[in-house]
Each structure stands twice: as C-alpha cells, then as structure tokens.
Write a protein that holds these residues in place. Structure first.
Motif, PDB file in Angstrom:
ATOM      1  N   ASN A 118      -1.393   4.990  -5.151  1.00 60.15           N
ATOM      2  CA  ASN A 118      -1.368   4.417  -3.799  1.00 60.15           C
ATOM      3  C   ASN A 118      -0.893   2.968  -3.772  1.00 60.15           C
ATOM      4  O   ASN A 118      -1.402   2.148  -3.007  1.00 60.15           O
ATOM      5  CB  ASN A 118      -2.746   4.538  -3.147  1.00 60.15           C
ATOM      6  N   HIS A 143       0.839  -1.186   0.000  1.00 61.41           N
ATOM      7  CA  HIS A 143       0.000   0.000   0.000  1.00 61.41           C
ATOM      8  C   HIS A 143       0.882   1.246   0.000  1.00 61.41           C
ATOM      9  O   HIS A 143       1.911   1.306   0.674  1.00 61.41           O
ATOM     10  CB  HIS A 143      -0.914   0.012   1.229  1.00 61.41           C
ATOM     11  N   SER A 201       0.620   4.004   1.384  1.00 59.67           N
ATOM     12  CA  SER A 201       0.804   4.684   2.667  1.00 59.67           C
ATOM     13  C   SER A 201       1.842   4.002   3.533  1.00 59.67           C
ATOM     14  O   SER A 201       2.257   4.543   4.570  1.00 59.67           O
ATOM     15  CB  SER A 201      -0.536   4.737   3.421  1.00 59.67           C
TER      16      SER A 201
END
Length: 355
Positions: free
Chosen positions: A227, A176, A178
């Motif tokens: 992302n 991911h 993040s």
C-alpha cells in the motif's frame, strides 16, 4: 584409461568447489606422471592450474580446459552411459573436452611434433577465470593459437560477445497505494527506461556472425509494502555486446536516453578471432577430414576463457565435443564425439607444419 574412462573418473569428483576442483587437477597430474610426463602445478589464491608441455619448435598451441563445474545433486556425480550418451555433471561442460585434451597429450608425447603443445587445466572458469587462465596469460603463458575445449558440437566458436553488467537507480515520490496518482512510481520509471534501452541504436547493429547484441533485465529491486507507491528502484542489466561494439558507447547511449547514471558491475571484452585466421582454417580442415563433412564456424553468445587470450591479441577459439544440457539436470556427452574430438586435435597438431 581412454578419454571416456578419464571423463567418467573426473565426473566422480565433485569439482563444484575449490577443494574438489583441485582434487581433479591432482588426478590429472597423476595420470601424466604415470605416463612419463612432468606436469607443473601453479597455485594462485588457492586455485591450482596444471601445465604440461610436449613438442618443440617456434610455433606453440595451447589446449586449455577447465575442471571446475557448477553445483549438482549427488546423483549427477555418478556417471553412467546409456544409448551412446555419457551422463553426469561436467560430462559436456567440460570434463570430456579436458579429458580429450589430456589424452591427446599422452598420444602425441613420443611423436616428432611440428610445434610445442601446452596443456592447461584450470579450476575457476565457471567463476570468472581470473585466478587461472587470466593469471596464466598475464604471466607469459601464451601461444600462437589457443583452443578452449568447451562443448561446441565439434564446431568452432571463433568469437564471443563481450559482457557488460550494469545497474541503474531511479527515484520517485512515495504516496498511499490507494492514490498512486499522488506519487511517482520508481519501478514504473525503471521499466519505462528499460523499454527505451531495448530500442537504442546499439541494439540494432549486426556483425558477420551475430544478428544482434542482447539485453537481459536480470533483476529489479524496489518497493517494500503493497500500500505504498515505491520511491526507489534499482534495475540490473546483463548486456552481451558484439565484438565490434564499444561498451563505452553503449553506456553513453543508455545515459543519454534515461538521464540516469550507469553503474558498472563488471565488464569483459569480446573475443575477436578472425574467420580467416590461418589456424582456424587449418582446424576447419582437420575437423572436416575426420568428420567427412563441413565444419560449422560460429559466434558464441556466452563467455569463456578465450577472452583472456583475445585480450592479448592471441587468436583463441572454443572447440569441443558434442553434448547437451550443460548446467542442467540431464547433462550428457555423445560418447562417439569425444573419440572423434581426440582424432581431430591430433590431426590438427600433427599437420601444423604446413602453416
């Protein structure tokens, strides 16, 4: 028509496509026929090449010029002269050089020449040259010396770097966006590999005409969304290596430091004409005599049809008139340089009996 008028007429022909390039060949053929010569048209895979011979003797010189150009806007195919400059697509690269060569043949056709001179006009130099110049040299159209009329500012480009175009593939681990520390970014791996390649031993080498080879990071493919950590990257490199360098050694060095296989897209040999070649020295003399100055002798960074003749150990050089911005918006030729160029070619050919 003189050489400048021929150049203007050639510029009017949009030869950025095969149909137009072949039309330019037919235009030149008609000029030669109307002046009592007998040009030959050779067609290979749809590409036309014009051959025209004059003179006699054991020694032979080839004047090679390309009539194809890269694409341009419609206004670039409307030639005009301003402040001693002829503007238009192909004015420098290299319809002027071809026109100078054609007019040289016309001016010399009735003279007692010390050698054979073969005019070669081709239609695919901008797309690789394999259908025309490459085809010619592989089928016996060779000589003792070759001049390709690329724009060289009336200097002599005696060597050219080789070309090695490759791509490398890198894999990583997606995660991911993040939490990038959970993944392995393939794009970063590719860029880090590029930084290592930039400092390999082959990049530090020099030769008599070059201070270094060059590496262009030309394209990166990797990732698909913001992302997500990319798990794949493809890196493309355009390497121009020195005449003395071995492309296989370059590949070995890259694979060793990156641990990644090098995939070859294309590879072309360097041009290795010697600085002290007797034809080069004679051409230097002819240029200096007409210009009343010293001739610049240098190595080209790019590639031209000289490579096909060099592959057969035939000394070949780039030599053409003065211009700027070829492949650009405001391409132009210095008109007076074309007249000088024609005189230099004639001076060179007429005095070859002294070699």
């Amino acid at each position: 028509m003189d050489c400048v008028e021929i150049t203007k007429e050639l510029i009017k022909i949009d030869s950025s496509n095969l149909k137009g390039a072949n039309k330019a060949i037919d235009f030149c053929k008609d000029i030669l026929i109307s002046n009592g010569l007998k040009p030959e048209i050779i067609e290979n895979n749809g590409f036309k090449t014009l051959i025209c011979n004059i003179g006699s003797g054991n020694k032979k010189v080839i004047l090679n010029g390309h009539l194809d150009v890269i694409s341009g806007t419609p206004d670039q195919f409307i030639p005009y002269i301003e402040d001693g400059k002829l503007y238009g697509r192909g004015s420098a690269d290299m319809k002027s050089g071809a026109a100078g060569m054609l007019n040289t043949i016309l001016n010399l056709k009735d003279k007692n020449l010390p050698c054979k001179v073969e005019l070669q006009l081709v239609t695919d130099e901008e797309t690789g040259g394999f259908n025309c110049s490459g085809y010619l040299v592989n089928n016996g159209f060779t000589a003792d010396f070759v001049i390709c009329g690329e724009p060289t500012q009336l200097g002599i480009g005696i060597q050219a770097k080789g070309i090695l175009q490759v791509y490398l593939e890198f894999t990583g681990k997606s995660a991911h966006g993040s939490r990038p520390w959970l993944g392995d970014n393939a794009i970063i791996k590719a860029y880090e590999a590029f930084k290592l390649i930039e400092n390999l031993p082959f990049t530090k080498e020099k030769s008599e005409l070059y201070s270094h080879p060059s590496i262009n990071l030309s394209k990166i493919e990797g990732g698909d969304v913001y992302n997500k950590v990319p798990d794949y990257c493809k890196m493309y490199l355009d390497i121009r290596f020195l005449p003395e360098q071995n492309p296989q050694e370059i590949i070995r060095q890259i694979e060793e430091i990156t641990g990644t296989h090098v995939n070859i897209h294309s590879m072309g040999n360097a041009v290795k004409t010697k600085v002290d070649d007797i034809h080069v020295k004679k051409l230097e003399e002819s240029i200096s005599k007409i210009s009343n100055g010293k001739t610049e002798v240098f190595g080209q960074h790019g590639s031209a049809d000289t490579k096909f003749y060099s592959n057969h150990n035939i000394p070949a050089v780039e030599f053409g008139p003065t211009g700027q911005n070829w492949h650009g918006k405001d391409e132009f030729l210095i008109v007076d340089s074309l007249y000088a160029y024609e005189k230099m070619l004639m001076e060179f050919i007429l005095n070859l009996d002294s070699i």
